[in-house]
Enzyme design. Structure first.
Site, PDB file in Angstrom:
ATOM      1  N   TYR A 107       4.124   0.429   3.404  1.00 16.52           N
ATOM      2  CA  TYR A 107       3.108   1.609   3.844  1.00 16.52           C
ATOM      3  C   TYR A 107       3.658   2.390   5.264  1.00 16.52           C
ATOM      4  CZ  TYR A 107       0.596   1.227  -0.629  1.00 16.52           C
ATOM      5  OH  TYR A 107       0.101   1.510  -0.959  1.00 16.52           O
ATOM      6  N   ARG A 127      -4.546   6.712   0.372  1.00 16.58           N
ATOM      7  CA  ARG A 127      -4.102   5.289   0.912  1.00 16.58           C
ATOM      8  C   ARG A 127      -3.740   4.881   1.769  1.00 16.58           C
ATOM      9  NH1 ARG A 127      -5.199   0.015  -1.620  1.00 16.58           N
ATOM     10  NH2 ARG A 127      -3.243  -1.408  -2.022  1.00 16.58           N
ATOM     11  N   LYS A 154      -5.627  -6.443  -8.354  1.00 21.85           N
ATOM     12  CA  LYS A 154      -3.943  -6.193  -9.194  1.00 21.85           C
ATOM     13  C   LYS A 154      -3.791  -7.565  -9.419  1.00 21.85           C
ATOM     14  CE  LYS A 154      -0.555  -2.782  -8.117  1.00 21.85           C
ATOM     15  NZ  LYS A 154       0.322  -2.620  -8.095  1.00 21.85           N
ATOM     16  N   ARG A 171      -6.962   1.138  -3.754  1.00 19.23           N
ATOM     17  CA  ARG A 171      -6.743   2.101  -4.985  1.00 19.23           C
ATOM     18  C   ARG A 171      -7.356   2.555  -5.721  1.00 19.23           C
ATOM     19  NH1 ARG A 171      -5.058  -3.610  -5.493  1.00 19.23           N
ATOM     20  NH2 ARG A 171      -2.500  -3.767  -3.958  1.00 19.23           N
ATOM     21  N   HIS A 195      -2.313  -6.537  -1.431  1.00 21.22           N
ATOM     22  CA  HIS A 195      -0.707  -6.328  -1.423  1.00 21.22           C
ATOM     23  C   HIS A 195      -0.600  -8.459  -1.177  1.00 21.22           C
ATOM     24  CE1 HIS A 195       0.498  -2.490   0.347  1.00 21.22           C
ATOM     25  NE2 HIS A 195      -0.306  -2.635  -0.873  1.00 21.22           N
ATOM     26  N   HIS A 241      -2.964   7.525  -3.694  1.00 21.55           N
ATOM     27  CA  HIS A 241      -2.013   7.240  -2.600  1.00 21.55           C
ATOM     28  C   HIS A 241      -1.476   7.604  -1.242  1.00 21.55           C
ATOM     29  CE1 HIS A 241       1.121   4.150  -2.842  1.00 21.55           C
ATOM     30  NE2 HIS A 241       1.811   4.598  -2.387  1.00 21.55           N
TER      31      HIS A 241
END
Length: 160
Positions: free
Chosen positions: A139, A107, A38, A14, A130, A104
């Site tokens: 994705y 990615r 995250k 990211r 994730h 992005h």
């Protein structure tokens, strides 16, 4: 710039993970980065040979001091906004539409190309950091013709 690009596309990081990458996340003897993603979750992300070379060259050339791989001239680390600006400028220089180039997008290309190359969706989930497999599936955009070919080549009844 090369190290930024290689890590974005070659590791699927990211934008925030990349710009805030601390120096201690880059081991000297293993082709992995320790990423804090995250929610503070940590994961090991493999680094391609190309990215390793670019990263090694960058670490040798960057000014000493600071705790981030990509430091900001004002202290701290490169900002996400600056990363976007650098990518847009590079796209323009390459004759690409800058609206179609972003961290992005790189990615997403990383994820798509790994899946097209045969990577398992669960492995990709881990690489991308994730928590939910449904996020990883977003994705993926596999074309229908490729799915039909896959079934016709791999399904046991297709050989009968």
């Amino acid at each position: 710039m090369l190290a930024l690009l290689e890590l974005l596309y070659g590791s699927g990081l990211r934008a925030t993970e990349l710009v805030s990458l601390p120096l201690n996340a880059v081991p000297r003897d293993a082709p992995f980065l320790t990423i804090s993603g995250k929610g503070g979750t940590q994961r090991m992300v493999p680094v391609s040979a190309w990215a390793t070379r670019a990263l090694t060259d960058w670490l040798g050339a960057r000014e000493r001091g600071g705790r981030f791989v990509f430091p900001s001239p004002r202290g701290g680390h490169l900002s996400r906004v600056r990363l976007f600006q650098l990518l847009r400028d590079l796209a323009l220089r390459a004759g690409l539409d800058p609206e179609k180039v972003s961290p992005h997008v790189l990615r997403h290309a990383f994820a798509t190309h790994l899946l097209e190359g045969g990577a398992d969706l669960r492995v990709l989930q881990t690489l991308l950091g994730h928590a939910d497999i449904a996020t990883t599936q977003i994705y993926t955009h596999v074309d229908a013709a490729r799915l039909v070919t896959l079934v016709n080549q791999r399904h046991p009844l297709a050989r009968s």
